[in-house]
Motif scaffolding. Structure first.
Motif, PDB file in Angstrom:
ATOM      1  N   LEU A   1      34.854  56.048  49.943  1.00 29.88           N
ATOM      2  CA  LEU A   1      34.004  54.838  50.234  1.00 29.88           C
ATOM      3  C   LEU A   1      33.744  54.351  48.439  1.00 29.88           C
ATOM      4  N   ILE A   2      33.348  55.083  48.054  1.00 32.37           N
ATOM      5  CA  ILE A   2      32.687  55.272  46.738  1.00 32.37           C
ATOM      6  C   ILE A   2      33.417  54.541  45.749  1.00 32.37           C
ATOM      7  N   ILE A   3      34.772  55.305  45.408  1.00 30.56           N
ATOM      8  CA  ILE A   3      36.019  54.727  44.231  1.00 30.56           C
ATOM      9  C   ILE A   3      36.099  53.178  44.852  1.00 30.56           C
ATOM     10  N   MET A   4      36.427  52.987  45.942  1.00 29.28           N
ATOM     11  CA  MET A   4      36.972  51.673  46.483  1.00 29.28           C
ATOM     12  C   MET A   4      36.100  50.308  46.253  1.00 29.28           C
ATOM     13  N   ALA A   5      34.379  50.621  46.470  1.00 31.36           N
ATOM     14  CA  ALA A   5      33.490  49.657  45.983  1.00 31.36           C
ATOM     15  C   ALA A   5      33.845  49.387  44.322  1.00 31.36           C
ATOM     16  N   GLY A   6      33.802  50.882  43.660  1.00 30.49           N
ATOM     17  CA  GLY A   6      34.115  50.823  42.504  1.00 30.49           C
ATOM     18  C   GLY A   6      34.808  50.095  41.629  1.00 30.49           C
ATOM     19  N   ILE A   7      35.926  50.213  42.524  1.00 27.53           N
ATOM     20  CA  ILE A   7      37.085  48.892  41.826  1.00 27.53           C
ATOM     21  C   ILE A   7      37.123  47.833  42.212  1.00 27.53           C
ATOM     22  N   ILE A   8      37.080  47.952  43.682  1.00 25.06           N
ATOM     23  CA  ILE A   8      36.179  46.016  43.769  1.00 25.06           C
ATOM     24  C   ILE A   8      35.186  45.712  42.726  1.00 25.06           C
ATOM     25  N   ASP A   9      34.354  46.206  42.498  1.00 19.65           N
ATOM     26  CA  ASP A   9      33.362  45.441  41.603  1.00 19.65           C
ATOM     27  C   ASP A   9      33.856  45.091  40.090  1.00 19.65           C
ATOM     28  N   LEU A  10      34.751  46.546  39.735  1.00 16.36           N
ATOM     29  CA  LEU A  10      35.477  45.552  38.073  1.00 16.36           C
ATOM     30  C   LEU A  10      36.426  45.020  38.228  1.00 16.36           C
ATOM     31  N   LEU A  11      37.153  45.222  39.693  1.00 16.24           N
ATOM     32  CA  LEU A  11      38.128  43.997  39.499  1.00 16.24           C
ATOM     33  C   LEU A  11      37.710  41.823  39.823  1.00 16.24           C
ATOM     34  N   LEU A  12      36.656  42.382  40.641  1.00 13.88           N
ATOM     35  CA  LEU A  12      35.901  41.377  40.818  1.00 13.88           C
ATOM     36  C   LEU A  12      35.144  40.575  39.510  1.00 13.88           C
TER      37      LEU A  12
ATOM     38  N   ILE B   1      34.653  41.733  36.414  1.00 18.09           N
ATOM     39  CA  ILE B   1      35.101  40.900  35.121  1.00 18.09           C
ATOM     40  C   ILE B   1      35.316  39.534  34.893  1.00 18.09           C
ATOM     41  N   PRO B   2      36.416  39.475  35.439  1.00 18.31           N
ATOM     42  CA  PRO B   2      37.472  38.045  35.535  1.00 18.31           C
ATOM     43  C   PRO B   2      36.295  37.329  36.075  1.00 18.31           C
ATOM     44  N   LEU B   3      34.937  37.096  36.904  1.00 21.46           N
ATOM     45  CA  LEU B   3      33.788  36.518  37.281  1.00 21.46           C
ATOM     46  C   LEU B   3      32.666  35.708  35.661  1.00 21.46           C
ATOM     47  N   GLY B   4      32.540  36.861  34.972  1.00 19.08           N
ATOM     48  CA  GLY B   4      31.739  37.052  34.210  1.00 19.08           C
ATOM     49  C   GLY B   4      32.679  36.259  32.678  1.00 19.08           C
ATOM     50  N   LEU B   5      34.017  36.877  32.497  1.00 17.72           N
ATOM     51  CA  LEU B   5      34.766  35.843  31.847  1.00 17.72           C
ATOM     52  C   LEU B   5      35.079  34.299  31.960  1.00 17.72           C
ATOM     53  N   LEU B   6      35.398  34.448  33.120  1.00 13.81           N
ATOM     54  CA  LEU B   6      35.769  33.129  33.667  1.00 13.81           C
ATOM     55  C   LEU B   6      34.227  31.905  33.505  1.00 13.81           C
ATOM     56  N   ALA B   7      32.915  32.804  33.883  1.00 16.11           N
ATOM     57  CA  ALA B   7      31.924  31.335  33.440  1.00 16.11           C
ATOM     58  C   ALA B   7      31.780  31.830  32.381  1.00 16.11           C
ATOM     59  N   GLY B   8      31.667  32.393  31.283  1.00 12.92           N
ATOM     60  CA  GLY B   8      30.865  32.570  30.068  1.00 12.92           C
ATOM     61  C   GLY B   8      32.212  31.618  28.864  1.00 12.92           C
ATOM     62  N   LYS B   9      33.137  31.311  29.477  1.00 19.12           N
ATOM     63  CA  LYS B   9      34.643  31.005  28.738  1.00 19.12           C
ATOM     64  C   LYS B   9      34.103  29.518  29.249  1.00 19.12           C
ATOM     65  N   MET B  10      33.928  29.192  30.701  1.00 19.92           N
ATOM     66  CA  MET B  10      34.184  27.755  30.702  1.00 19.92           C
ATOM     67  C   MET B  10      31.811  26.770  31.582  1.00 19.92           C
ATOM     68  N   GLU B  11      31.896  27.924  30.414  1.00 18.59           N
ATOM     69  CA  GLU B  11      29.760  28.032  30.037  1.00 18.59           C
ATOM     70  C   GLU B  11      29.670  26.567  30.872  1.00 18.59           C
ATOM     71  N   ASN B  12      28.586  25.859  31.432  1.00 14.79           N
ATOM     72  CA  ASN B  12      27.826  24.931  31.818  1.00 14.79           C
ATOM     73  C   ASN B  12      29.307  23.574  32.433  1.00 14.79           C
TER      74      ASN B  12
END
Length: 340
Positions: free
Chosen positions: A103-114, A116-127
């Motif tokens: 359960l913890i491994i799966m949660a950690g994988i979901i955490d990273l998979l979502l 990183i792309p969400l933070g990167l997309l939001a940062g590149k498309m600031e405001n």
């Protein structure tokens, strides 16, 4: 500092931390009010039986002798008698821990998979509207407790849409694979039982996402801030002026330094995932070590409580050490800070 020396120091710090944790947890468990032997045998048990069990558990010995019996038993396979299951705690750990680890491994994988792309997309498309939507969603993800998320997911995707199962590790009628690691997904892959793999992953999605939502929302916000800062830095603007492709600038010069603060927080978020697993396993009727720990607490099972807390501590130390190594690779300057 060399990588080998850096990793060696981190491992030494981890071992010292675990020894300190073992002493602290053992002492706290032993000074709790109440008699564990009486709790195990019931209020109507004769005093002779209570005394015999106390002698068997070494509860009549001084505290430092009790600790010696316990710590020496850890290395010989005798983790003490569980007053909840009435067997060696090591057998309980072998039975229940793989489900929690999966359960913890799966949660950690979901955490990273979502995250990183969400933070990167939001940062590149600031405001922009995309950035605003992601920021609102991450605010919501941070604000809602994991057990509330779990209940909503059950109601919507379990009872309402009937898309995901809401209890247990496998569906009725699905036979568990031969036990190799105790992790159904891994064992199913190793034995070629792919129907078990699919069914196990399907059962993991809702509880794992419930555990991962809060941490991934926080990490996405941290990554977005780092991307915004590094996007306007001199070294990034210099690479843009040299006409490098956007993909190279993003992955090599923007994402890599921006990951450092997010990965650092990731180690702390692993501890929150472990802590929240107690409630999530109860909600999803997940047969893991966290639910076992709750029952051990209700039964005043000292050996069971200590084992569960120590396992959580070991998981956190391992995650923290791995994160330190990764950050040391991404930013060699951090390795020099450890040597100071």
């Amino acid at each position: 500092m060399s990588t080998f020396k850096f990793v060696g120091k981190r491992l030494a710090y981890s071992i010292i931390s675990l020894i300190g944790l073992s002493v602290l947890v053992f002492v706290l468990a032993r000074v709790l009010p109440g008699n564990p032997a009486r709790a195990a045998l019931g209020p109507n048990a004769p005093p002779e039986a209570v005394q015999a069990l106390m002698q068997q558990l070494h509860l009549n010995e001084p505290l430092y002798i009790q600790y010696w019996y316990w710590i020496s038993g850890i290395f010989t396979g005798n983790w003490g008698l569980s007053l909840y299951t009435h067997r060696n705690v090591l057998l309980d750990v072998e039975q229940f821990f793989p489900a929690t680890l999966e359960l913890i491994i799966m949660a950690g994988i979901i955490d990273l998979l979502l995250a990183i792309p969400l933070g990167l997309l939001a940062g590149k498309m600031e405001n922009t509207y995309v950035d605003n939507i992601i920021r609102v969603l991450t605010y919501i993800g941070i604000a809602i407790p994991s057990f509330v998320v779990a209940i909503f997911l059950q109601l919507i995707f379990g009872y309402g849409l009937h898309l995901f199962p809401i209890i247990g590790e496998l569906s009725p009628g699905v036979t568990p694979p031969p036990r190799i690691t105790g992790l159904y997904v891994i064992d199913g892959l190793l034995t070629g039982e792919f129907n078990v793999v699919v069914d196990a992953i399907w059962h993991l999605i809702l509880p794992s996402f419930s555990l991962a939502l809060g941490p991934l929302a926080q990490e996405a916000r941290i990554l977005r801030s780092a991307v915004v800062e590094n996007k306007n830095s001199d070294f990034t603007l210099s690479e843009i002026s040299h006409g490098l492709p956007d993909s190279i600038i993003t992955t090599k010069y923007l994402l890599k330094p921006s990951l450092i603060p997010m990965i650092t927080i990731y180690a702390l978020d692993i501890s929150s995932i472990i802590a929240n697993a107690f409630l999530i396993e109860f909600i999803f009727n997940w047969p893991g070590i966290s639910r076992y720990g709750l029952n051990a607490m209700l039964s005043k099972d000292l050996n069971g409580i200590i084992a569960v807390v120590m396992i959580a501590g070991v998981l956190f130390v391992i995650a923290n050490t791995l994160v330190d190594v990764i950050v040391g690779y991404l930013d060699p300057r951090s390795r020099e800070e450890v040597s100071d």
